[in-house]
Each structure stands twice: as structure tokens, then as C-alpha cells.
Design a protein around this motif. Structure first.
Motif: not given
Length: 241
Positions: A213-226, A136-147
């Protein structure tokens, strides 16, 4: 918990200062700041485990973790297995056989916090839950590092340019590493705090300052669930200990 607070606070302050560093000194210094934040978070995790486990077990476990992480990344960037075909650019230095040496430290800084989250939620299913939390953390990380141009995919995928095979690879490898290393008697609360702070700061940084904002929202929801599931399992008064 009190002995763990200073290194966690110092790492968090470094992460919070990154937008200021980028604004004032430029993108080159921003990436240096990111590298410093990774090192400080890895040091905080190491200190937390040392206080709970002692020197011998901490060195044995974390050395094995970083060795497995490096070999995984070397295999992945060379063959495309198990993540998909990608390669590292020259931005992060130093590198060994094309893999930045900072990358195994990134595994070290987040896999033990994911272990803690998984064990808090359900000790019986801790390995699977830890792997899911780590992925779930990589939902944040990978788009950021590719960007930021740190690594690139040969064929962009469905998730903000990231292939879904990447996340299956993260899930499988992190679960396998957890089963191999068998982390027991974890200092769960301080490690879970690191996971929760990473979730919050990554959401703010990526959603507001890094323009994703897209990866931020997805990461917030999925990682935030844990984070939510772990928080609900904590005994009353645990956060004041």
C-alpha cells in the motif's frame, strides 16, 4: 483512437486478470502473466506508433530505444552507474549478459506513453516532463519487482528499500533518451491513455492485491499528478474522438 482501442483493451484485460492467475495457478504463473502483460503493452505501443508513423520510423525509433535501454541496464547492473549497485536474479528469462530481455520491452511499453504525457502538458518542456512522468512510474515498479525478487539492491535505500540514486538515474537517462530520439508527431491521446490506465491498474493491483500500500499510495499521488495535468490540457471532447 478507435483503431488503437482493441490492443489497449486486450492488454488491460490481461493486466486485470493477473490476480486471478496468481490465486489459481500460483506465483510462477503470476510472473508469466506479468511477462505477457509487458509484451502486450509493448505491442500496443508499437501498433499505436506504427499507425501514426509508418513502419520505417517506428522500427528505427523503437529499435534505438530498446538498444539504449539494454545498454543502460547492462551498464547499471555491471557497474552501479547511474542507478546504484543492483543485480538481476534468475527469475526473468531469457537473459543476455545478466539482463533479462524483457527489461528493454518494459522501457518501450512506458517511455512513449510518458513522452505523450509530457508533450500534452507542455510541448516546450516535453522532454523534462516525460522523464519525470516516466520516473514517477518507477515509484510503483521498483518496490514491486524487488518484493517479487526480480532484482536486488546491494545496499537497500530510503524509498521502501530502493535507493534514491535509482530515481535520479531514471530521470537523467530517460531525459537523455528522449532528447536523442526526439519523438515528434506523437499519437498523444492513445499513448496517454496507456499511461493513465497503467497508473490506475498499478494503484489497484499494488495497493490491494500485491500487499504494497505504501508504494501504491506514493505512485498514485505522483504519477497521478501527471495524469491530472495532462487531462486538464486536453481539448473538450478529445476522449470521444
Amino acid at each position: 483512437m478507435k483503431n488503437s482501442f482493441p490492443p489497449i483493451a486486450l492488454w488491460a484485460l490481461t493486466l486485470i486478470s493477473l490476480p486471478i492467475v496468481g490465486w489459481i495457478l500460483g506465483e510462477g504463473w503470476l510472473l508469466r502473466g506479468v511477462s505477457a502483460a509487458v509484451l502486450m503493452q509493448a505491442c500496443a505501443v508499437t501498433l499505436i506508433l506504427y499507425q501514426a508513423w509508418g513502419l520505417a520510423r517506428t522500427l528505427k525509433t523503437l529499435s534505438a530505444l530498446m538498444a539504449l535501454a539494454y545498454l543502460t541496464e547492462l551498464l547499471g547492473s555491471s557497474t552501479g552507474l547511474p542507478f546504484g549497485k543492483y543485480h538481476y536474479t534468475n527469475i526473468l528469462q531469457p537473459q543476455l549478459a545478466g539482463v533479462p530481455l524483457l527489461i528493454p520491452l518494459a522501457w518501450l511499453m512506458m517511455l512513449p506513453p510518458a513522452w505523450a504525457i509530457g508533450q500534452i502538458i507542455s510541448p516546450r518542456r516535453g522532454a523534462l516532463l516525460a522523464a519525470l512522468a516516466f520516473t514517477a512510474w518507477d515509484l510503483f515498479l521498483d518496490p514491486q519487482m524487488v518484493g517479487w525478487g526480480v532484482w536486488a539492491w546491494e545496499i537497500p535505500g530510503q524509498y521502501f528499500g530502493i535507493p534514491l540514486s535509482n530515481y535520479l538515474g531514471w530521470l537523467l537517462i530517460s531525459m537523455l533518451m528522449t532528447l536523442i530520439l526526439r519523438p515528434r508527431a506523437l499519437p498523444r491521446l492513445p499513448l496517454a491513455l496507456i499511461y493513465a490506465l497503467t497508473w490506475a491498474l498499478q494503484t489497484i493491483g499494488q495497493g490491494i492485491f500485491w500487499g504494497q500500500p505504501g508504494p501504491a499510495l506514493v505512485g498514485f499521488l505522483v504519477s497521478g499528478l501527471f495524469v491530472l495535468l495532462a487531462w486538464r490540457k486536453l481539448p473538450a471532447g478529445a476522449l470521444t474522438v
